[in-house]
Design an enzyme around this catalytic site. Structure first.
Site, PDB file in Angstrom:
ATOM      1  N   GLU A  54     -68.162 -12.610   3.703  1.00  0.00           N
ATOM      2  CA  GLU A  54     -67.784 -11.343   2.681  1.00  0.00           C
ATOM      3  C   GLU A  54     -68.762 -12.523   1.494  1.00  0.00           C
ATOM      4  O   GLU A  54     -67.642 -12.522   0.931  1.00  0.00           O
ATOM      5  CB  GLU A  54     -66.722 -11.083   3.203  1.00  0.00           C
ATOM      6  CG  GLU A  54     -66.003 -10.201   2.200  1.00  0.00           C
ATOM      7  CD  GLU A  54     -64.324 -10.059   1.580  1.00  0.00           C
ATOM      8  OE1 GLU A  54     -64.009  -8.955   0.961  1.00  0.00           O
ATOM      9  OE2 GLU A  54     -64.116 -11.167   1.489  1.00  0.00           O
ATOM     10  N   GLY A  90     -47.248   0.310  13.290  1.00  0.00           N
ATOM     11  CA  GLY A  90     -47.288   0.295  14.686  1.00  0.00           C
ATOM     12  C   GLY A  90     -48.406   0.059  15.795  1.00  0.00           C
ATOM     13  O   GLY A  90     -48.573   0.328  16.356  1.00  0.00           O
ATOM     14  N   ASN A 111     -51.372   3.866  18.039  1.00  0.00           N
ATOM     15  CA  ASN A 111     -50.335   3.118  18.391  1.00  0.00           C
ATOM     16  C   ASN A 111     -50.374   3.498  20.095  1.00  0.00           C
ATOM     17  O   ASN A 111     -49.719   4.384  20.663  1.00  0.00           O
ATOM     18  CB  ASN A 111     -49.278   3.618  17.612  1.00  0.00           C
ATOM     19  CG  ASN A 111     -48.308   3.079  17.908  1.00  0.00           C
ATOM     20  OD1 ASN A 111     -48.305   1.956  18.916  1.00  0.00           O
ATOM     21  ND2 ASN A 111     -46.613   3.217  17.533  1.00  0.00           N
ATOM     22  N   ASP A 132     -63.269 -13.953   5.740  1.00  0.00           N
ATOM     23  CA  ASP A 132     -62.963 -13.408   4.798  1.00  0.00           C
ATOM     24  C   ASP A 132     -63.342 -14.206   3.519  1.00  0.00           C
ATOM     25  O   ASP A 132     -64.067 -14.983   3.693  1.00  0.00           O
ATOM     26  CB  ASP A 132     -62.030 -13.432   4.766  1.00  0.00           C
ATOM     27  CG  ASP A 132     -60.716 -12.140   4.332  1.00  0.00           C
ATOM     28  OD1 ASP A 132     -61.623 -11.238   3.920  1.00  0.00           O
ATOM     29  OD2 ASP A 132     -60.171 -13.193   3.429  1.00  0.00           O
ATOM     30  N   ASP A 134     -52.128  -0.342  17.348  1.00  0.00           N
ATOM     31  CA  ASP A 134     -51.471  -2.020  18.299  1.00  0.00           C
ATOM     32  C   ASP A 134     -53.245  -1.621  18.563  1.00  0.00           C
ATOM     33  O   ASP A 134     -53.813  -0.964  19.273  1.00  0.00           O
ATOM     34  CB  ASP A 134     -50.700  -2.254  19.005  1.00  0.00           C
ATOM     35  CG  ASP A 134     -50.220  -1.046  19.600  1.00  0.00           C
ATOM     36  OD1 ASP A 134     -51.000  -0.141  20.271  1.00  0.00           O
ATOM     37  OD2 ASP A 134     -49.374  -0.551  19.926  1.00  0.00           O
ATOM     38  N   ASN A 166     -43.837  -2.201  21.081  1.00  0.00           N
ATOM     39  CA  ASN A 166     -44.073  -3.450  20.603  1.00  0.00           C
ATOM     40  C   ASN A 166     -44.445  -2.906  19.001  1.00  0.00           C
ATOM     41  O   ASN A 166     -45.006  -3.965  18.040  1.00  0.00           O
ATOM     42  CB  ASN A 166     -45.929  -4.270  20.459  1.00  0.00           C
ATOM     43  CG  ASN A 166     -46.405  -3.109  20.351  1.00  0.00           C
ATOM     44  OD1 ASN A 166     -46.747  -1.705  19.506  1.00  0.00           O
ATOM     45  ND2 ASN A 166     -47.951  -3.434  20.748  1.00  0.00           N
ATOM     46  N   ASP A 167     -43.845  -2.224  18.159  1.00  0.00           N
ATOM     47  CA  ASP A 167     -44.072  -2.041  16.864  1.00  0.00           C
ATOM     48  C   ASP A 167     -43.415  -2.732  16.059  1.00  0.00           C
ATOM     49  O   ASP A 167     -43.525  -3.429  14.771  1.00  0.00           O
ATOM     50  CB  ASP A 167     -43.643  -0.587  16.166  1.00  0.00           C
ATOM     51  CG  ASP A 167     -44.074   0.473  17.050  1.00  0.00           C
ATOM     52  OD1 ASP A 167     -45.461   0.296  17.607  1.00  0.00           O
ATOM     53  OD2 ASP A 167     -44.228   2.058  16.474  1.00  0.00           O
TER      54      ASP A 167
HETATM   55 CA    CA Z   1     -47.140  -0.397  18.666  1.00  0.00          CA
END
Ligand code: CA
Length: 525
Positions: free
Chosen positions: A263, A67, A41, A234, A69, A46-47
């Protein structure tokens, strides 16, 4: 549309010089997989982002956002490079404006936006630049099979038919064999490919040519805009096969040396091989994927190392899985791994057996293919033994202010963690400077007495040329073993050996000792 028409200004950027010639990741690389929300984090500001549906951060809840980033990841690029990693694979970073479980990134609600809790497009481009300056490529995780239920297309699709089931949930059957099965009922094939993965992930119908074009353009835009070195695709076989072929071909038409890895989560090499470029398939499907994940080898490796000490078959699952490499057009371009964000961590699967963990890492670094490692493995993160995604994707120690341990600097780590991290770094640095481990031929000997021996060398499999070679002996047994050099005379005669990571000389005219449950890695000259 209800909002009426509006005018939008489009800017057309020039392509970066040399962009079309960009090289995708390859056998010389080691991939580092991480989950950005759980890694570091760097910006607590920006959490939580007001206005998004999951407006909450809670590190105590394994299914909530924690959180992490892009700013946090950018602080630790030196530590990742020092481990010997050369590529970053981040689980999807595109916006996931979903009410729950938005942290994993698989339910994309805006294919052109970085999730604001991870950062901005500029942050992502800065990450790519700063990573490249440290010898790290950036692999983007893309999901052409589905979108998130919070995507505006669900309420207001640009065209009817973009979403399977007219926007109503109908689960996929996961019956992946129906794609290749010559006896499969068409209804079963449709139920696999047209069903949704989960209710939060509406399934796209890529047979619509406008949607197919949108997805291709979106992918090309990301490659060019962010300067990517690869794509991880994916839920690969869940999408329409003709689309998958045309999409990958369209990408390679713009970037001929680019790499995409798909995948296909099957333990059957025949199913995985179906998708690799160059495969001639009985059903006529022409695949364009340069690379696929080696799920069959992953399962075999965990089975071999998790088997009891007195198991009769020992290494046979690994040996016999690699024996099926004749099915693949290019086995050297399979991504090999022991664990990822969807499996229990290797150490949990081995019930905490660090010696087994080292054997797996040694095999990944030295067998054919492109090895992938999972964040935290280097400091022996363990997690649950059964699949439990939120807990497998635990926070990286040191990624948050106040963490008692720091996996990046080593502060607070126990001696076993320190040793594991230093040993993995030495292993990968050796791999990095040893081209034989990237592209050398692979010759392996049938496991005997719980020891699996193989060589990487010049020449063709079984027939080494003169010159350097690498010998790997993996002893699964809880006791030392002695190898008779005469069995490997084809490789050992006239050569000298030294232990790859320590440089110690090893005699080849006497039985070669392999310590209990460990890897012997020799450079032969
Ligand atoms: Ca963050």
């Amino acid at each position: 549309p209800a909002g009426g028409c509006r005018r939008v200004a489009w800017r057309l950027d020039a392509r970066a010089p040399g962009s079309a010639a960009r090289r995708g990741f390859g056998p010389q690389d080691a991939l580092y997989l991480l989950v950005p929300d759980r890694f570091a984090n760097g910006d607590p500001g920006n959490d939580r982002v007001p206005g998004l549906r999951e407006d909450r951060v809670d590190r105590a809840d394994p299914d909530a956002r924690h959180g992490g980033d892009l700013a946090g990841l950018r602080r630790h690029l030196d530590a990742i490079a020092a481990l010997g990693m050369t590529q970053l694979w981040l689980t999807p970073v595109q916006a996931n404006d979903q009410p729950r479980h938005s942290y994993h990134g698989d339910a994309i609600t805006d294919l052109y936006r970085i999730d604001p809790r991870l950062g901005t497009l500029d942050d992502y481009r800065a990450l790519a630049r700063e990573a490249r300056a440290r010898g790290l490529g950036l692999v983007m995780d893309v999901v052409p099979n589905h979108i998130g239920s919070g995507h505006p297309w669900l309420a207001d699709p640009p065209r009817r038919g973009w979403i399977h089931g007219d926007g109503r949930f109908r689960a996929t059957t996961h019956r992946r064999t129906t794609v290749q099965d010559p006896h499969a009922a068409p209804e079963d094939r449709a139920a696999f490919q047209d069903g949704w993965f989960v209710p939060a992930m509406p399934d796209l119908d890529q047979r619509d040519p406008q949607l197919a074009r949108y997805l291709l353009q979106n992918t090309l835009w990301w490659i060019e805009t962010a300067g990517l070195s690869g794509l991880r695709v994916d839920t690969f076989s869940y999408a329409d096969p003709q689309f998958l072929s045309a999409w990958a071909r369209g990408i390679l038409a713009e970037y001929p040396a680019f790499t995409l890895v798909g995948e296909e989560w099957s333990t059957q090499p025949a199913l995985v091989a179906h998708w690799q470029r160059g495969k001639r398939n009985p059903d006529g499907h022409v695949p364009w994927m340069p690379a696929m994940f080696d799920f069959p080898l992953q399962a075999a490796l965990v089975r071999a190392l998790g088997a009891p000490a007195d198991a009769a078959d020992g290494w046979l699952p690994v040996y016999e899985t690699l024996a099926l490499d004749f099915l693949y057009p290019d086995p050297g371009r399979l991504v090999v791994f022991a664990e990822n964000h969807d499996t229990p961590r290797l150490l949990a699967a081995l019930d905490g057996d660090v010696a087994g963990w080292r054997l797996a890492m040694a095999l990944l670094a030295t067998t054919r293919g492109m090895p992938q490692f999972f964040y935290g493995s280097e400091v022996l993160l363990r997690g649950p033994a059964q699949r439990d995604d939120g807990r497998v994707r635990a926070d990286m120690p040191g990624g948050w202010a106040g963490d008692a341990q720091d996996a990046f600097t080593g502060r607070g780590l126990g001696p076993e963690q320190q040793a594991a991290r230093a040993w993995l770094a030495a292993l990968l640095q050796w791999r990095r400077r040893t081209p034989l481990l990237h592209t050398g031929a692979l010759t392996h000997y049938a496991p005997e007495d719980d020891v699996y021996v193989y060589f990487r060398h010049t020449g063709r499999p079984g027939y080494p040329e003169r010159g350097p070679a690498v010998m790997v002996a993996l002893n699964r047994a809880p006791a030392p073993r002695q190898l008779d050099p005469a069995r490997f005379a084809r490789f050992l005669q006239g050569r000298h050996a030294r232990e790859a990571l320590t440089g110690a000389a090893i005699a080849l005219d006497a039985p070669i000792r392999v310590p209990a449950r460990s890897a012997l890695l020799l450079e032969l000259r």
